[in-house]
Design a protein around this motif. Structure first.
Motif, mmCIF file in Angstrom:
data_model
loop_
_atom_site.group_PDB
_atom_site.id
_atom_site.type_symbol
_atom_site.label_atom_id
_atom_site.label_comp_id
_atom_site.label_asym_id
_atom_site.label_seq_id
_atom_site.Cartn_x
_atom_site.Cartn_y
_atom_site.Cartn_z
ATOM 1 N N PHE A 56 36.200 48.841 33.890
ATOM 2 C CA PHE A 56 36.621 47.189 35.387
ATOM 3 C C PHE A 56 37.965 47.910 35.647
ATOM 4 N N THR A 57 38.860 48.216 34.860
ATOM 5 C CA THR A 57 40.177 48.136 35.093
ATOM 6 C C THR A 57 40.447 49.480 36.221
ATOM 7 N N SER A 58 39.905 50.418 36.109
ATOM 8 C CA SER A 58 39.950 51.879 37.062
ATOM 9 C C SER A 58 39.118 50.692 38.404
ATOM 10 N N SER A 143 44.546 55.308 31.149
ATOM 11 C CA SER A 143 43.562 56.045 32.761
ATOM 12 C C SER A 143 43.075 56.643 32.819
ATOM 13 N N TRP A 144 42.070 57.656 33.336
ATOM 14 C CA TRP A 144 41.229 58.592 33.009
ATOM 15 C C TRP A 144 42.195 59.846 33.976
ATOM 16 N N GLY A 145 43.159 59.069 34.398
ATOM 17 C CA GLY A 145 44.586 60.297 34.814
ATOM 18 C C GLY A 145 45.823 60.821 33.736
ATOM 19 N N ASP A 211 31.319 52.631 42.740
ATOM 20 C CA ASP A 211 31.016 52.999 41.688
ATOM 21 C C ASP A 211 32.627 53.526 41.732
ATOM 22 N N PHE A 212 33.057 52.804 41.180
ATOM 23 C CA PHE A 212 35.062 53.245 40.924
ATOM 24 C C PHE A 212 35.466 53.103 39.551
ATOM 25 N N GLU A 213 34.393 53.738 38.509
ATOM 26 C CA GLU A 213 34.494 52.787 37.976
ATOM 27 C C GLU A 213 35.802 54.523 36.883
ATOM 28 N N ALA A 214 35.769 55.434 37.254
ATOM 29 C CA ALA A 214 36.340 56.329 37.463
ATOM 30 C C ALA A 214 37.303 57.071 38.311
ATOM 31 N N ALA A 215 37.814 55.761 38.469
ATOM 32 C CA ALA A 215 38.902 56.153 39.757
ATOM 33 C C ALA A 215 40.692 56.609 39.295
ATOM 34 N N CYS A 216 41.249 58.207 40.236
ATOM 35 C CA CYS A 216 41.863 58.316 39.307
ATOM 36 C C CYS A 216 42.732 58.901 40.255
#
Length: 360
Positions: A56-58, A143-145, A211-216
């Motif tokens: 969600f946050t991503s 975050s994924w980052g 689909d930006f669920e893993a945006a980083c």
């Protein structure tokens, strides 16, 4: 369902109706809903599991950055839930790759690569903005980052090999440590994270990413590797016609040279690509090998689709000749001989859209 529609409608100041389930995931429910004015929007509601909260946050932060993806129309952090513009029922890149029109498939691949390259080039000064947006929508997950997933996979691989009866060759642990972040410090760029064919819509206005669920922000090489492997972490994985992988890789690369001119140097580019392929090969091995005791399709509903064993064999074959990482290459050859040798699966076939064209 009523709560989702009511919350989303309140965000937009309208009544939503006629929800159509678009098939989300275990993390989310994705609905296409009709507005009172006769239009449509996409509503995405997330569960309260940790990975769903990170997703969600991503997605909220990534879409708020405004670089790509559908317009973000509303966010309810408490539910949590997003409302997005609807791109409509356009075919995906997966649809054309699994179809029977080679021209549409080739054009779709090139549009995908150029779009990702333009996104990377236009994003490099926005890393602080994404961090600020993450704070706005933070649900308590890193975050994924910040997630050290590359190092975690590197740590997990030796034990996984031992469980499969493979003795890691000398030097493997050191090479895994050296793989690092695949150039992320030197050449970072924004990515939606899951840039797979089914998340790439071929609309009349051009390619649109969802689909930006893993945006980083990550290394451009980790994204570019999707061109060569292809599609490093996806289910829609077959072999490309000879020369086409190089063509789409060059399409991506040409878009980012104005931002990162050093990537015009062939030695720099090839070294980064080999490192990224090593990263993704380790990731695929750690993720898929435990699930190959009994083989099965990579997607629960889409057909045609390769099996887990077919994709792993293809990944191992590609990495088995990597001179930069001789211990990793030897590990891949051991897996091909000692594990895949007993599977009885043939080489990964080519994408259906390209028929009988020679594949690389």
């Amino acid at each position: 369902m009523d709560l989702i529609l009511r919350t989303a409608g309140d965000l937009l100041g309208t009544v939503l109706s006629d929800p159509v389930d678009l098939g989300g995931s275990t993390r989310s429910t994705v609905l296409r809903c009709r507005t009172a004015a006769g239009g449509s929007v996409i509503v995405k509601s997330f569960s309260n599991e940790p990975e769903a909260l990170r997703s969600f946050t991503s997605e909220a932060a990534g879409l708020s950055l405004g670089l790509a993806g559908p317009a973000l129309l509303g966010v309810d952090k408490a539910v949590p839930l997003l409302v997005m513009a609807d791109f409509g029922g356009a075919p995906t890149l997966a649809d054309v790759l699994l179809g029977d029109d080679p021209k549409a498939a080739e054009e779709g691949l090139l549009a995908w690569a150029r779009a990702l390259g333009r996104l990377a080039a236009g994003s490099v000064h926005r890393q602080a903005d994404l961090a600020q947006l993450w704070t706005r929508y933070d649900k308590g997950m890193p975050s994924w980052g910040e997630q050290p997933w590359i190092e975690e996979n590197a740590t997990a691989l030796p034990a996984l090999l031992a469980g499969a009866g493979i003795t890691p060759p000398p030097g493997l642990v050191g090479e895994l440590a050296r793989i690092g972040t695949a150039g992320g410090e030197d050449y970072p760029a924004f990515t939606p994270g899951d840039t797979c064919p089914d998340n790439s819509l071929l609309t009349a206005e051009g390619l649109r990413l969802v689909d930006f669920e893993a945006a980083c922000f990550q290394s451009v090489f980790l994204t570019a590797a999707y061109c060569r492997m292809p599609f490093s972490s996806c289910w829609c994985v077959y072999r490309l016609p000879t020369g086409l992988a190089q063509e789409i890789e060059q399409a991506y690369r040409s878009e980012i040279l104005a931002t990162y001119p050093a990537l015009a140097e062939e030695a720099v580019w090839q070294a980064g690509m080999r490192q990224a392929i090593a990263v993704w090969t380790v990731e695929a091995t750690v993720r898929l090998l435990p699930r190959t005791v009994k083989d099965g399709p990579l997607h629960r509903t889409r057909r045609p689709v390769p099996t887990r064993r077919q994709v792993l064999r293809h990944r191992w074959e590609m990495a088995s000749t990597m001179e930069d990482f001789p211990a990793l290459a030897e590990t891949m050859r051991l897996l091909l001989r000692e594990v895949a040798g007993g599977w009885g699966v043939g080489p990964l076939p080519g994408y259906p859209a390209f028929g009988g064209r020679t594949v690389s």
